[in-house]
Design a protein around this motif. Structure first.
Motif, PDB file in Angstrom:
ATOM      1  N   THR A   1      13.864 -16.882  73.843  1.00 51.55           N
ATOM      2  CA  THR A   1      13.684 -18.312  73.586  1.00 51.55           C
ATOM      3  C   THR A   1      14.985 -19.079  73.789  1.00 51.55           C
ATOM      4  O   THR A   1      14.987 -20.176  74.360  1.00 51.55           O
ATOM      5  CB  THR A   1      13.152 -18.538  72.154  1.00 51.55           C
ATOM      6  OG1 THR A   1      11.899 -17.859  72.025  1.00 51.55           O
ATOM      7  CG2 THR A   1      12.955 -20.010  71.861  1.00 51.55           C
TER       8      THR A   1
ATOM      9  N   GLU B   1      15.882 -19.207  77.643  1.00 51.13           N
ATOM     10  CA  GLU B   1      14.973 -20.144  78.293  1.00 51.13           C
ATOM     11  C   GLU B   1      15.299 -21.587  77.893  1.00 51.13           C
ATOM     12  O   GLU B   1      15.301 -22.499  78.729  1.00 51.13           O
ATOM     13  CB  GLU B   1      13.540 -19.793  77.902  1.00 51.13           C
ATOM     14  CG  GLU B   1      12.466 -20.528  78.653  1.00 51.13           C
ATOM     15  CD  GLU B   1      11.095 -19.990  78.272  1.00 51.13           C
ATOM     16  OE1 GLU B   1      10.442 -19.403  79.147  1.00 51.13           O
ATOM     17  OE2 GLU B   1      10.695 -20.161  77.100  1.00 51.13           O
ATOM     18  N   GLY B   2      15.583 -21.794  76.609  1.00 52.73           N
ATOM     19  CA  GLY B   2      15.896 -23.130  76.115  1.00 52.73           C
ATOM     20  C   GLY B   2      17.179 -23.693  76.712  1.00 52.73           C
ATOM     21  O   GLY B   2      17.250 -24.886  77.046  1.00 52.73           O
TER      22      GLY B   2
ATOM     23  N   ALA C   1      18.431 -22.990  79.634  1.00 51.43           N
ATOM     24  CA  ALA C   1      18.107 -23.372  81.014  1.00 51.43           C
ATOM     25  C   ALA C   1      17.318 -24.674  81.045  1.00 51.43           C
ATOM     26  O   ALA C   1      17.598 -25.566  81.856  1.00 51.43           O
ATOM     27  CB  ALA C   1      17.316 -22.254  81.693  1.00 51.43           C
ATOM     28  N   ARG C   2      16.350 -24.799  80.171  1.00 52.37           N
ATOM     29  CA  ARG C   2      15.508 -25.998  80.124  1.00 52.37           C
ATOM     30  C   ARG C   2      16.335 -27.249  79.814  1.00 52.37           C
ATOM     31  O   ARG C   2      16.037 -28.339  80.296  1.00 52.37           O
ATOM     32  CB  ARG C   2      14.407 -25.807  79.085  1.00 52.37           C
ATOM     33  CG  ARG C   2      13.297 -26.829  79.145  1.00 52.37           C
ATOM     34  CD  ARG C   2      12.151 -26.512  78.195  1.00 52.37           C
ATOM     35  NE  ARG C   2      12.580 -26.519  76.802  1.00 52.37           N
ATOM     36  CZ  ARG C   2      12.633 -25.456  76.010  1.00 52.37           C
ATOM     37  NH1 ARG C   2      12.258 -24.264  76.467  1.00 52.37           N
ATOM     38  NH2 ARG C   2      13.035 -25.552  74.770  1.00 52.37           N
ATOM     39  N   HIS C   3      17.392 -27.087  79.011  1.00 54.69           N
ATOM     40  CA  HIS C   3      18.262 -28.209  78.667  1.00 54.69           C
ATOM     41  C   HIS C   3      19.394 -28.409  79.680  1.00 54.69           C
ATOM     42  O   HIS C   3      20.267 -29.255  79.477  1.00 54.69           O
ATOM     43  CB  HIS C   3      18.856 -28.007  77.265  1.00 54.69           C
ATOM     44  CG  HIS C   3      17.892 -28.279  76.163  1.00 54.69           C
ATOM     45  ND1 HIS C   3      16.987 -27.334  75.713  1.00 54.69           N
ATOM     46  CD2 HIS C   3      17.681 -29.394  75.421  1.00 54.69           C
ATOM     47  CE1 HIS C   3      16.265 -27.854  74.731  1.00 54.69           C
ATOM     48  NE2 HIS C   3      16.662 -29.102  74.538  1.00 54.69           N
ATOM     49  N   GLY C   4      19.406 -27.609  80.732  1.00 49.60           N
ATOM     50  CA  GLY C   4      20.444 -27.739  81.749  1.00 49.60           C
ATOM     51  C   GLY C   4      21.810 -27.280  81.287  1.00 49.60           C
ATOM     52  O   GLY C   4      22.839 -27.747  81.775  1.00 49.60           O
TER      53      GLY C   4
ATOM     54  N   ALA D   1      17.089 -17.037  80.886  1.00 47.42           N
ATOM     55  CA  ALA D   1      17.738 -18.228  81.440  1.00 47.42           C
ATOM     56  C   ALA D   1      17.588 -18.264  82.962  1.00 47.42           C
ATOM     57  O   ALA D   1      17.264 -19.303  83.543  1.00 47.42           O
ATOM     58  CB  ALA D   1      19.210 -18.261  81.042  1.00 47.42           C
TER      59      ALA D   1
ATOM     60  N   ALA E   1      14.130 -19.146  84.140  1.00 46.84           N
ATOM     61  CA  ALA E   1      13.811 -20.561  83.927  1.00 46.84           C
ATOM     62  C   ALA E   1      14.658 -21.470  84.825  1.00 46.84           C
ATOM     63  O   ALA E   1      14.655 -22.686  84.655  1.00 46.84           O
ATOM     64  CB  ALA E   1      14.010 -20.924  82.460  1.00 46.84           C
ATOM     65  N   GLY E   2      15.388 -20.868  85.754  1.00 43.23           N
ATOM     66  CA  GLY E   2      16.178 -21.648  86.700  1.00 43.23           C
ATOM     67  C   GLY E   2      17.561 -22.021  86.224  1.00 43.23           C
ATOM     68  O   GLY E   2      18.221 -22.876  86.819  1.00 43.23           O
ATOM     69  N   GLY E   3      18.038 -21.365  85.174  1.00 41.45           N
ATOM     70  CA  GLY E   3      19.339 -21.691  84.614  1.00 41.45           C
ATOM     71  C   GLY E   3      20.484 -20.966  85.287  1.00 41.45           C
ATOM     72  O   GLY E   3      20.292 -20.045  86.088  1.00 41.45           O
TER      73      GLY E   3
ATOM     74  N   ASP F   1      14.742 -22.838  68.061  1.00 40.16           N
ATOM     75  CA  ASP F   1      14.413 -24.213  68.438  1.00 40.16           C
ATOM     76  C   ASP F   1      15.293 -25.230  67.716  1.00 40.16           C
ATOM     77  O   ASP F   1      15.475 -26.356  68.194  1.00 40.16           O
ATOM     78  CB  ASP F   1      12.937 -24.511  68.157  1.00 40.16           C
ATOM     79  CG  ASP F   1      12.005 -23.767  69.105  1.00 40.16           C
ATOM     80  OD1 ASP F   1      12.463 -23.364  70.199  1.00 40.16           O
ATOM     81  OD2 ASP F   1      10.826 -23.584  68.754  1.00 40.16           O
TER      82      ASP F   1
END
Length: 194
Positions: free
Chosen positions: A27, A30-31, A33-36, A56, A59-61, A173
């Motif tokens: 989590t 992934e988080g 990466a999602r936050h850039g 990461a 998720a594209g990080g 989170d």
């Protein structure tokens, strides 16, 4: 709090742990990466370290691993990272992780994780940096450690204000909300090298 571009994650390299810890590593990776936010970590492919890095990346990080030669030679380095830096010692690794990161997040781990966590807290206590440190108390894992910190304060070996050197959250989170609400640095940072 200024915009974060990179976060150093301290966590365990063991795979023989409960799924709740593995899920937290996934989590978090992934988080980020999602936050850039770029993930900076110890460069391993095993345990929570590998799980966070893989999540990461999936998720594209961007993920930067920093690993000492003696650990790389044991064939535990992650070969699919955005950047893998091989260094000469644990000391160089830890210094470079600090230099490459805007904040630190601590997941469950063992001796190495404790070593990294207390070193970064000590450096903050000594005003060598003023970056956020977030401890994620997954399933109460860090509760005994937090009790020890309170004991050190009660016995006079640490100041009550030292509890403010870090923030504790219960869920991954909550990390991003905690980072977003960190105050601007207020310490006058000492100029000597870490």
């Amino acid at each position: 709090m200024k915009t974060l571009t990179s976060v150093c994650v301290y966590c365990g390299s063991s795979s023989r742990v409960a799924d709740v810890y593995k899920d937290a590593a996934h989590t978090l990776g992934e988080g980020l990466a999602r936050h850039g936010i770029q993930l900076v970590y110890g460069g391993g492919r095993v345990g929570l370290m590998g799980i966070a890095a893989d999540a990461a990346l999936a998720a594209g990080g961007s993920v930067v691993g920093i690993i000492p030669e003696h650990i790389q030679s044991a064939e535990v380095e992650h070969t699919g990272l955005t950047e893998l830096i091989v260094v000469d010692s644990m000391h160089t690794r830890k210094r470079m992780m600090v230099d490459r990161s805007d904040a630190f997040v601590v997941l469950p781990g063992g001796f190495g994780t404790l070593d990294e966590t207390f070193e970064i807290l000590t450096w903050k206590q000594l005003r060598l940096h003023d970056k956020p440190v977030i401890i994620v108390d997954v399933d109460g894992y860090w509760r005994p450690l937090l009790g020890m910190v309170d004991h050190m304060i009660a016995q006079g070996f640490a100041h009550s204000g030292h509890r403010a050197l870090f923030t504790v959250v219960d869920e991954v989170d909550d990390v991003f909300n905690a980072l977003a609400h960190e105050p601007e640095p207020s310490l006058k940072i000492r100029s000597q090298k870490l």
